[in-house]
Design a protein around this motif. Structure first.
Motif, PDB file in Angstrom:
ATOM      1  N   ARG A  58      48.261 -20.061 -72.257  1.00  0.00           N
ATOM      2  CA  ARG A  58      48.166 -19.790 -70.560  1.00  0.00           C
ATOM      3  C   ARG A  58      48.911 -20.103 -69.859  1.00  0.00           C
ATOM      4  N   ASP A  59      49.872 -20.944 -70.146  1.00  0.00           N
ATOM      5  CA  ASP A  59      50.990 -21.159 -69.091  1.00  0.00           C
ATOM      6  C   ASP A  59      52.019 -19.942 -68.870  1.00  0.00           C
ATOM      7  N   ARG A  60      52.134 -19.229 -69.844  1.00  0.00           N
ATOM      8  CA  ARG A  60      52.970 -17.872 -69.663  1.00  0.00           C
ATOM      9  C   ARG A  60      51.996 -17.267 -68.693  1.00  0.00           C
ATOM     10  N   LEU A  61      50.816 -16.908 -68.602  1.00  0.00           N
ATOM     11  CA  LEU A  61      50.104 -16.253 -67.674  1.00  0.00           C
ATOM     12  C   LEU A  61      50.192 -16.812 -66.177  1.00  0.00           C
ATOM     13  N   ASP A  62      50.235 -18.341 -66.300  1.00  0.00           N
ATOM     14  CA  ASP A  62      50.324 -18.755 -64.822  1.00  0.00           C
ATOM     15  C   ASP A  62      51.663 -18.676 -64.213  1.00  0.00           C
ATOM     16  N   LEU A  63      52.692 -18.402 -65.040  1.00  0.00           N
ATOM     17  CA  LEU A  63      53.982 -18.082 -64.749  1.00  0.00           C
ATOM     18  C   LEU A  63      54.125 -16.665 -63.699  1.00  0.00           C
ATOM     19  N   VAL A  64      53.190 -15.991 -64.446  1.00  0.00           N
ATOM     20  CA  VAL A  64      53.364 -14.597 -63.922  1.00  0.00           C
ATOM     21  C   VAL A  64      52.634 -14.697 -62.380  1.00  0.00           C
ATOM     22  N   VAL A  65      51.409 -15.155 -62.751  1.00  0.00           N
ATOM     23  CA  VAL A  65      50.711 -15.490 -61.209  1.00  0.00           C
ATOM     24  C   VAL A  65      51.466 -16.132 -60.210  1.00  0.00           C
ATOM     25  N   ASP A  66      52.416 -17.184 -60.546  1.00  0.00           N
ATOM     26  CA  ASP A  66      53.267 -17.765 -59.733  1.00  0.00           C
ATOM     27  C   ASP A  66      54.131 -16.876 -58.996  1.00  0.00           C
ATOM     28  N   ALA A  67      54.780 -15.686 -59.909  1.00  0.00           N
ATOM     29  CA  ALA A  67      55.626 -14.980 -59.492  1.00  0.00           C
ATOM     30  C   ALA A  67      55.181 -13.881 -58.298  1.00  0.00           C
ATOM     31  N   VAL A  68      53.817 -13.440 -58.903  1.00  0.00           N
ATOM     32  CA  VAL A  68      53.467 -12.474 -57.879  1.00  0.00           C
ATOM     33  C   VAL A  68      53.307 -13.175 -56.703  1.00  0.00           C
ATOM     34  N   THR A  69      52.528 -14.417 -56.526  1.00  0.00           N
ATOM     35  CA  THR A  69      52.262 -14.931 -55.493  1.00  0.00           C
ATOM     36  C   THR A  69      53.550 -15.291 -54.452  1.00  0.00           C
ATOM     37  N   ALA A  70      54.608 -15.768 -55.147  1.00  0.00           N
ATOM     38  CA  ALA A  70      55.715 -15.928 -54.389  1.00  0.00           C
ATOM     39  C   ALA A  70      56.191 -14.648 -53.908  1.00  0.00           C
ATOM     40  N   MET A  71      56.030 -13.531 -54.511  1.00  0.00           N
ATOM     41  CA  MET A  71      56.608 -12.274 -53.930  1.00  0.00           C
ATOM     42  C   MET A  71      55.594 -11.851 -52.572  1.00  0.00           C
ATOM     43  N   GLY A  72      54.623 -12.581 -52.252  1.00  0.00           N
ATOM     44  CA  GLY A  72      53.727 -12.311 -51.266  1.00  0.00           C
ATOM     45  C   GLY A  72      52.787 -11.618 -51.251  1.00  0.00           C
ATOM     46  N   TRP A  73      52.447 -11.323 -52.701  1.00  0.00           N
ATOM     47  CA  TRP A  73      51.230 -10.428 -53.246  1.00  0.00           C
ATOM     48  C   TRP A  73      50.211 -11.202 -53.537  1.00  0.00           C
ATOM     49  N   ARG A  74      49.035 -10.620 -53.717  1.00  0.00           N
ATOM     50  CA  ARG A  74      47.793 -11.208 -54.193  1.00  0.00           C
ATOM     51  C   ARG A  74      47.697 -10.857 -55.670  1.00  0.00           C
ATOM     52  N   PRO A  75      47.570 -11.903 -56.698  1.00  0.00           N
ATOM     53  CA  PRO A  75      46.997 -11.415 -57.979  1.00  0.00           C
ATOM     54  C   PRO A  75      45.846 -11.289 -58.523  1.00  0.00           C
ATOM     55  N   LYS A  76      45.653 -10.349 -59.327  1.00  0.00           N
ATOM     56  CA  LYS A  76      44.093 -10.163 -59.819  1.00  0.00           C
ATOM     57  C   LYS A  76      44.334  -9.996 -61.195  1.00  0.00           C
ATOM     58  N   LEU A  77      43.675 -10.795 -62.077  1.00  0.00           N
ATOM     59  CA  LEU A  77      43.878 -10.747 -63.299  1.00  0.00           C
ATOM     60  C   LEU A  77      42.750  -9.533 -64.156  1.00  0.00           C
ATOM     61  N   ALA A  78      43.086  -8.961 -64.993  1.00  0.00           N
ATOM     62  CA  ALA A  78      42.418  -8.058 -65.791  1.00  0.00           C
ATOM     63  C   ALA A  78      41.524  -8.774 -66.470  1.00  0.00           C
ATOM     64  N   PRO A  79      40.433  -8.212 -66.581  1.00  0.00           N
ATOM     65  CA  PRO A  79      39.130  -9.164 -67.556  1.00  0.00           C
ATOM     66  C   PRO A  79      39.696  -9.455 -68.776  1.00  0.00           C
ATOM     67  N   HIS A  80      40.599  -8.933 -69.656  1.00  0.00           N
ATOM     68  CA  HIS A  80      40.863  -9.235 -70.805  1.00  0.00           C
ATOM     69  C   HIS A  80      42.300  -9.531 -71.016  1.00  0.00           C
ATOM     70  N   VAL A  81      42.927 -10.223 -69.860  1.00  0.00           N
ATOM     71  CA  VAL A  81      44.457 -10.220 -69.913  1.00  0.00           C
ATOM     72  C   VAL A  81      44.733 -11.471 -71.052  1.00  0.00           C
ATOM     73  N   LEU A  82      43.764 -12.153 -71.424  1.00  0.00           N
ATOM     74  CA  LEU A  82      44.267 -13.290 -72.360  1.00  0.00           C
ATOM     75  C   LEU A  82      43.567 -13.034 -73.661  1.00  0.00           C
ATOM     76  N   GLU A  83      42.814 -11.949 -73.846  1.00  0.00           N
ATOM     77  CA  GLU A  83      42.176 -11.624 -75.081  1.00  0.00           C
ATOM     78  C   GLU A  83      43.308 -11.357 -76.200  1.00  0.00           C
TER      79      GLU A  83
END
Length: 349
Positions: A58-83
């Motif tokens: 899960r922390d790999r996904l958290d890194l992506v969320v952090d990067a998108v947020t740092a770019m000034g964008w809003r992250p939206k997770l696809a429903p099955h992103v961790l399936e």
């Protein structure tokens, strides 16, 4: 690209008519209008999805969320992103459904895959290309994501982007390319960077350019990972490469395998009519100890020099940093003597 050795893979605007086919496979496709997606603005919503390999921590996904947020964008997770379905991020239909849903969602402005690895090609028959064509958005990635980028371009004409996906290093120089191409809409010129000790040397050690055939050319830029692209031969998901500038890269492939895959492209007619050719980096692609082999340079000269088109190898494209953001389907001019790629038009509107 040997997956077990892959470290990192892991508004509509008409800009021209292109006849798209299957890269010499004989499977013709209708002409489509090439279109640029809207640029990403502050506060844009970026859909994070997993069209290929599974994300196990899960922390790999958290890194992506952090990067998108740092770019000034809003992250939206696809429903099955961790399936997970074995090494894939869920069954094919499920991964495709996430991509389709993000394109159909009017609140989403871009798609960012978490990682590559393997699996993008498996979902191509399940994508809703009419929906994608009607809702052009930025989609970016590299490595195995090559299949998704080329398949979408081939079927819809949408310019896609060969660049960092979610778990790559979001270093400042890499982010700069991304911002300038998909946010600011600049037309950049790409040349190999000076790295490390080379910045203090009178000669270049890393990132050297090997001109195969000198000259200049213009055309639509297409390409990506050699292993993935060669796997699309004979399908309707490989664009017609006639008149294109083709770039290739790979990782973890022995020279004879690179030779085999370029031979496949050649025998399929995918190299016929190219305007220019670029080979990027092929990390961990040596012959190994005690193994007599052609060098990559010899292989490329055998296959590419007879084409008589401007061509070079050593471009800073592939599983490297900083990673360029290159528009697949965008018009570029190249100079094989200087190892230069120059965008001729903005890739976004």
């Amino acid at each position: 690209m040997r997956r077990r050795r892959l470290l990192m893979g892991g508004g509509m605007a008409a800009v021209g008519l292109v006849g798209l086919g299957a890269g010499g496979s004989g499977m013709a496709q209708p002409s489509v209008t090439v279109q640029r997606p809207p640029r990403l603005r502050p506060g844009a919503t970026v859909g994070i999805c997993s069209p290929a390999g599974a994300t196990f921590e899960r922390d790999r996904l958290d890194l992506v969320v952090d990067a998108v947020t740092a770019m000034g964008w809003r992250p939206k997770l696809a429903p099955h992103v961790l399936e997970r379905y074995g090494y894939l991020a869920g069954p094919d239909a499920v991964r495709a459904a996430d991509v389709n849903a993000l394109f159909a969602d009017p609140s989403v402005d871009a798609l960012l895959p978490v990682r590559g690895d393997w699996g993008s090609a498996r979902i191509l028959p399940y994508l809703d290309y009419d929906q994608i064509r009607a809702n052009p958005k930025v989609i970016i990635g590299f490595s195995d994501i090559t299949a998704l980028l080329l398949g979408i371009y081939a079927k819809t004409g949408l310019i896609t982007f060969h660049g960092p996906h979610g778990v790559t290093a979001w270093r400042s120089d890499q982010v700069d390319f991304l911002r300038r191409v998909v946010v600011q809409g600049e037309t950049l010129t790409f040349t190999n960077p000076l790295l490390g000790a080379d910045q203090d040397r009178i000669m270049r050690d890393q990132g050297r350019i090997d001109t195969i055939t000198p000259g200049r050319a213009t055309g639509r830029l297409l390409g990506g990972n050699l292993s993935v692209l060669s796997g699309l031969v004979g399908s309707p998901y490989l664009p017609d490469l006639r008149g294109a500038i083709l770039f290739l890269e790979d990782i973890g492939e022995r020279p004879h395998r690179v030779d085999r895959m370029i031979t496949q492209l050649k025998l399929a007619g995918a190299l016929d009519g190219l305007a220019g050719f670029i080979f990027g980096q092929c990390r961990s692609c040596g012959p190994g100890e005690g193994f007599g082999a052609l060098t990559l340079s010899e292989i490329l000269r055998d296959h590419i020099q007879p084409l008589g088109i401007p061509a070079w190898s050593g471009a800073w494209i592939g599983h490297v940093e900083p990673m360029w953001t290159l528009p697949l389907g965008g018009q570029v001019a190249i100079d094989a003597n200087r190892g230069e790629i120059r965008m001729l038009e903005p890739a976004v509107i």
